[in-house]
Design a protein around this motif. Structure first.
Motif, short mmCIF file in Angstrom:
data_model
loop_
_atom_site.label_atom_id
_atom_site.label_comp_id
_atom_site.label_asym_id
_atom_site.label_seq_id
_atom_site.Cartn_x
_atom_site.Cartn_y
_atom_site.Cartn_z
N GLY A 1 1.59 0.60 7.65
CA GLY A 1 0.63 1.16 6.83
C GLY A 1 1.01 0.91 5.19
O GLY A 1 0.26 0.98 4.07
N ASP A 2 2.32 0.35 5.04
CA ASP A 2 2.72 0.21 3.58
C ASP A 2 2.24 -1.16 3.12
O ASP A 2 1.69 -2.13 4.24
N ILE A 3 2.21 -1.34 2.01
CA ILE A 3 1.88 -2.82 1.47
C ILE A 3 3.05 -3.61 0.98
O ILE A 3 3.82 -3.31 0.40
N SER B 1 3.92 -3.97 8.39
CA SER B 1 3.26 -3.47 7.14
C SER B 1 1.83 -4.49 6.87
O SER B 1 2.00 -5.39 7.72
N THR B 2 1.18 -3.99 6.10
CA THR B 2 -0.12 -4.72 5.59
C THR B 2 0.56 -6.06 4.47
O THR B 2 1.04 -5.54 3.52
N ILE B 3 0.29 -7.24 5.08
CA ILE B 3 0.87 -8.25 4.27
C ILE B 3 -0.20 -8.84 3.43
O ILE B 3 -1.24 -9.23 3.92
N HIS B 4 0.20 -9.15 2.20
CA HIS B 4 -0.78 -9.93 1.40
C HIS B 4 0.12 -10.91 0.68
O HIS B 4 1.10 -11.06 0.36
N LYS C 1 -7.78 5.15 -0.92
CA LYS C 1 -6.79 5.03 0.15
C LYS C 1 -5.69 6.03 -0.43
O LYS C 1 -5.32 6.03 -1.72
N PRO C 2 -4.97 6.47 0.45
CA PRO C 2 -3.81 7.41 0.19
C PRO C 2 -2.65 6.45 -0.49
O PRO C 2 -2.78 5.25 -0.32
N LEU C 3 -1.98 7.06 -1.30
CA LEU C 3 -0.67 6.51 -1.75
C LEU C 3 0.18 5.97 -0.81
O LEU C 3 0.37 6.77 0.33
N THR C 4 0.82 4.86 -1.05
CA THR C 4 1.87 4.33 0.20
C THR C 4 2.80 3.51 -0.77
O THR C 4 2.58 3.29 -1.73
N ARG C 5 3.79 3.30 0.21
CA ARG C 5 5.02 2.40 -0.33
C ARG C 5 4.37 1.14 -0.56
O ARG C 5 3.80 0.48 0.26
#
Length: 509
Positions: free
Chosen positions: A210-212, A232-235, A261-265
């Motif tokens: 769920g982190d970015i 994590s979600t990778i960009h 979207k909710p705040l995430t790391r």
């Protein structure tokens, strides 16, 4: 008369119900249970239904019939049939036998005998110029490091015999962590027993599902494994492209606002000195974007530490960035420091978190004391005034090699002018002219490596596990210039490589 039997049944049921209620009320705690059920039903009837279902399930479970756990529904074989099946069974190979092409390549790998240095001796008896070693400052040849390593081996033994948190931590480990933190100018540092596992453990220690994470294409394989483990979600942004990094960060910000979207790391992960390209990240711009978009920055300076900067403190010193502006600095002690393992430096909170969450730290045996002392002694040598001569020689050798190789009509390099890691690639126009696929380029480069070895220059291709790489890497020869060479050595090596390329490539016509 017909109503009398029905009336008798009702009276019997009423009497029975009254007797049950009277009996139930005599049980200690029954009143509390009744009040709980009434209050629960009034406040939350769904909960009461769920609890009733659980009670029914438990009652049914204990009243159900027993059954055997032994499965008798199988074919019974005789002893002769079992023996026949055992004789017919052929186990699969744990390691697939190499193909003919792979075996031929393995047979051609040169084997070094004796000590490692700028020049090494092969099993064939030939002495060659070694341009395939990460011994950038030539500390392998340091007598003081060798003496301290031998003394430590005699005093501490070979291994630590346990993880750092369970009998594995020694006084030399704690000293090395202090030496690293003081050398880099940060609050604290933590050491890992294996260089590859360092960054691949640091990333999942902080980033979860769920982190970015925003990472650059072309990052080294250890970073890719860490990204994979983190889930994590990778960009991805284009390699060493600050404009594309900003575009990706802005797109993420817009998506977060639009979809609420909710705040995430959120993390930015990049290399200081790229393993696969040899170029250097524009760290001041990355720090600027990190602050603008509120990201944490993990910098893998495995190849820049001990090499870049006036005193070898890495890409932060090279680019003038204050180390505290980088959340985590990851590096290797197996390259310039000629020891082993890796480290992560940063704030005390960052380091303490890894002592319980870094998988490779918690579950791996601690770094051998000999390698820890070796790394500490190498840091002392980097901090000494005499290190300036070594850095000057390294820079001079790098410039001399690049000056020679840039005259080649066949090879080019994407590497930075300050990088002692120099990648040599076939020029794109020649690949197009000869119709060279990546596989063909690998074969041509290997032929150049083999030809150079015949002229007493030891090189290596950059090797990758292609089917596991997130993005394809362009084939190249990875040249490592060291301070142990002299200008004549590297100029001669550049000429040999140019000559080998000119001899090999025309054969493809």
């Amino acid at each position: 008369m017909a109503g009398q039997p029905a009336g008798g049944v009702l009276d019997y049921l009423n009497n029975t119900s009254t007797q049950l209620q009277t009996t139930f009320h005599r049980i200690p705690g029954s009143a509390l249970l009744i009040r709980y059920i009434k209050a629960s039903y009034q406040d939350d009837p769904i909960r009461s239904v769920i609890e009733l279902c659980l009670v029914v399930f438990v009652i049914r479970y204990f009243l159900s019939s027993k059954y055997s756990t032994e499965n008798t529904n199988y074919v019974k074989l005789t002893e002769e049939e079992i023996d026949e099946l055992v004789d017919e069974w052929q186990p699969e190979e744990l390691v697939v036998a190499p193909s003919t092409e792979e075996q031929a390549e393995i047979d051609k790998i040169p084997v070094i005998v004796g000590p490692i240095g700028p020049k090494v001796k092969l099993t064939t008896g030939k002495t060659v110029t070694h341009l395939a070693s990460y011994n950038f400052m030539n500390f392998v040849s340091s007598e003081s490091i060798c003496e301290k390593a031998i003394t430590t081996l005699r005093n501490y033994g070979v291994g630590a015999c346990g993880p750092p948190g369970f009998y594995g931590t020694l006084d030399v480990h704690m000293k090395l962590e202090r030496d690293l933190a003081n050398f880099l100018g940060v609050s604290d540092a933590i050491i890992y027993a294996q260089a590859f596992s360092t960054i691949s453990s640091v990333i999942p220690a902080f980033a979860k599902r769920g982190d970015i994470i925003v990472a650059e294409k072309g990052c080294n394989f250890a970073i890719q494994k860490g990204l994979q483990i983190s889930r994590s979600t990778i960009h991805w942004f284009e390699h060493n492209s600050i404009s594309d990094l900003e575009r990706v960060l802005e797109n993420i910000r817009v998506q977060q606002l639009v979809k609420r979207k909710p705040l995430t790391r959120m993390f930015i992960i990049c290399e200081g000195l790229s393993e696969n390209y040899g170029d250097i990240i524009d760290l001041p711009k990355v720090v600027e974007l990190k602050k603008k978009y509120k990201y944490r920055l993990i910098l893998d300076d495995t190849w820049g530490f001990g090499v870049l900067g006036k005193t070898g403190r890495g890409v932060t010193e090279h680019t003038g960035v204050i180390p505290s502006e980088v959340d985590m600095i990851v590096g290797s002690m197996a390259n310039t420091l000629v020891g082993g393992g890796g480290f992560c430096a940063g704030s005390a909170e960052v380091v303490d978190h890894q002592r319980i969450s870094g998988a490779a730290f918690v579950f791996s045996a601690a770094l051998p004391a000999m390698l820890a002392v070796t790394a500490s002694e190498a840091i002392a040598l980097l901090s000494a005034p005499t290190a300036a001569d070594g850095f000057s020689q390294l820079r001079e050798n790098t410039r001399a090699f690049r000056a020679g190789i840039e005259k080649s009509d066949i090879l080019w390099t994407p590497s930075d002018a300050e990088s002692p890691i120099i990648h040599l690639r076939i020029k794109p126009q020649l690949c197009e002219k000869y119709g060279l696929t990546p596989h063909d380029q690998d074969r041509v480069l290997q032929e150049i490596v083999d030809e150079a070895l015949q002229k007493d220059v030891l090189l290596t291709r950059a090797r990758h596990i292609h089917h596991q790489e997130a993005h394809p890497n362009q084939p190249s020869i990875r040249v490592c210039v060291t301070a142990g060479h002299n200008k004549k050595d590297v100029e001669k090596a550049a000429g040999v490589i140019k000559g080998a390329a000119s001899k090999v490539l025309p054969k493809r016509k």
